[in-house]
Enzyme design. Structure first.
Site, PDB file in Angstrom:
ATOM      1  N   ASP A 185       0.836  -1.204   0.000  1.00 24.63           N
ATOM      2  CA  ASP A 185       0.000   0.000   0.000  1.00 24.63           C
ATOM      3  C   ASP A 185       0.870   1.254   0.000  1.00 24.63           C
ATOM      4  O   ASP A 185       2.037   1.230   0.405  1.00 24.63           O
ATOM      5  CB  ASP A 185      -0.956   0.018   1.207  1.00 24.63           C
ATOM      6  CG  ASP A 185      -0.235  -0.025   2.553  1.00 24.63           C
ATOM      7  OD1 ASP A 185       0.726  -0.814   2.690  1.00 24.63           O
ATOM      8  OD2 ASP A 185      -0.614   0.741   3.460  1.00 24.63           O
ATOM      9  N   GLU A 226       0.217  -0.910   5.872  1.00 24.73           N
ATOM     10  CA  GLU A 226       1.238  -0.416   6.788  1.00 24.73           C
ATOM     11  C   GLU A 226       1.015   1.060   7.036  1.00 24.73           C
ATOM     12  O   GLU A 226       1.258   1.566   8.114  1.00 24.73           O
ATOM     13  CB  GLU A 226       2.643  -0.633   6.205  1.00 24.73           C
ATOM     14  CG  GLU A 226       3.779  -0.461   7.217  1.00 24.73           C
ATOM     15  CD  GLU A 226       4.272   0.970   7.326  1.00 24.73           C
ATOM     16  OE1 GLU A 226       4.963   1.285   8.306  1.00 24.73           O
ATOM     17  OE2 GLU A 226       3.959   1.792   6.444  1.00 24.73           O
TER      18      GLU A 226
HETATM   19 ZN   LIG Z   1       6.719   2.346   4.263  1.00 19.56          ZN
END
Ligand SMILES: [Zn+2]
Length: 390
Positions: A76, A142
């Protein structure tokens, strides 16, 4: 003319282009993991998809004996913001005339993901029956809440008593040149919201009120002045910072009834979050306040002071670039905080972080080729030359 067709580029850059074309803003993965999985399956990796909530994750392993060395990362990216602010469209990767690979995620961290895959491809081609096990722990969350991503996968691995001896997180750790900084830990982060109750009243009749701002000030001053610890060889001293202070009705003649103070500790391995909570309460109790605190533990500190992995990464960077990296624990939190709870040696090693989360995110294209060779050198050091047996 910028290069927009990757056909003539290295395998690492070709894969980076493919990943960067997918606008995988958290928690979307948009097929990035499929691309990685396809390549790993071709190498004989055993793949386990581990979706949690709306987050895609996978865990992949190859090899049957010896210690496990995992590459960890995220597919992501943070939002690009308005495309007009970018010199080149954020999800149409190119290499500009200065040799910089451009696109959202180039540095954080699709470039690293591509470098991990090609490093393992070359390593397996040379050492098909390698000692040790190679793993991939990849998430699509994340940059967001980070609850259903690495944290959830780690809990799954813990329940299964899976061993994870070494882990390289591909976060962009470098500062000025590829590999100049390796992160071998991160500080902990503990947040709190302090509510102090007073008695609302008229400023002309203070004896009928109890001003919570006046009460808060000496107590906060004591917290700010407190020497929490002296840090150590790897961490600076623990710091306490107030980020928000809210009180007052807006009227000039009203003593407010309460105060809300938002604060954060960034802490070293010299203290625990429990110590900090107890000491905070002791200081507030000494000031005789009517208060309560809502705590949020964002991350425990972790540190890999030394060991085979630190040695192998130092060696890998020097062998490929000639640079002697510096070990650092600076910066915010990362997914390393979750992985370290498995007892793993964890370091973060990736390209330069100067433009991460910014418009015009970019990374030197040749740095990614170097990074791939560094990752390969680490595997060689651990599993061929060193035959690591932790
Ligand atoms: Zn990162």
């Amino acid at each position: 003319m910028p290069i927009t067709d990757p056909a003539s580029l290295s395998p690492t850059l070709q894969l980076a282009f493919e990943l960067l074309r997918r606008p995988s803003v958290t928690p979307d993965d948009l097929g990035c993991q499929d691309l990685m999985i396809e390549r790993l399956e071709a190498l004989g990796f055993h793949i386990e998809r581990l979706p949690f909530g709306d987050v895609e994750n996978f865990w992949a392993t190859r090899g049957h004996h010896g210690p496990l060395m995992a590459f960890a990362g995220h597919t992501d990216v943070v939002p690009s913001g308005p495309h007009v602010r970018w010199d080149y469209p954020p999800f149409e990767p190119c290499i500009d005339d200065d040799g910089m690979l451009r696109g959202r995620g180039a540095a954080d961290m699709k470039g690293s993901l591509a470098a991990m895959i090609t490093a393992v491809e070359r390593f397996v081609a040379t050492h098909p029956d390698h000692h040790g096990k190679i793993g991939f722990l990849i998430t699509s969350d994340e940059e967001g809440p980070a609850v259903d991503g690495t944290r959830a996968v780690v809990e799954h691995l813990r329940e299964r008593h899976e061993r994870l001896d070494y882990c390289i997180v591909g976060e962009p750790s470098s500062t000025d040149a590829m590999g100049d900084v390796i992160k071998n830990g991160r500080r902990g982060s503990l947040g709190g919201v302090l509510h102090i109750k007073g008695i609302q009243g008229h400023v002309a009749y203070p004896h009928l009120a109890n001003n919570p701002i006046h009460q808060a000030m000496p107590a906060l001053n004591a917290l700010v002045k407190e020497h929490w610890d002296g840090g150590n060889d790897f961490f600076p001293a623990t710091s306490f910072q107030v980020s928000n202070f809210r009180a007052g009705t807006g009227a000039t003649n009203v003593i407010p009834g309460d105060v809300e103070v938002v604060f954060n500790f960034r802490f070293s391995t010299e203290v625990t979050h429990g110590d900090l909570q107890a000491r905070t309460r002791a200081i507030l109790d000494a000031h005789d306040l009517d208060y309560h605190i809502d705590w949020t533990l964002n991350g425990e500190p972790f540190l890999t002071a030394e060991g085979e992995l630190v040695e192998a990464t130092l060696h890998g960077v020097e062998a490929v670039t000639g640079r002697q990296p510096r070990l650092s624990t600076s910066g915010g939190t990362s997914d390393g905080r979750f992985i370290a709870t498995l007892g793993s040696q964890v370091v973060e090693l990736g390209p330069c972080n100067a433009t991460i989360h910014q418009t015009n995110e970019r990374v030197r294209a040749t740095d990614l080729d170097e990074l791939s060779r560094i990752y390969e050198a680490v595997l060689t050091k651990l599993f061929v030359n060193g035959k690591a047996q932790p």
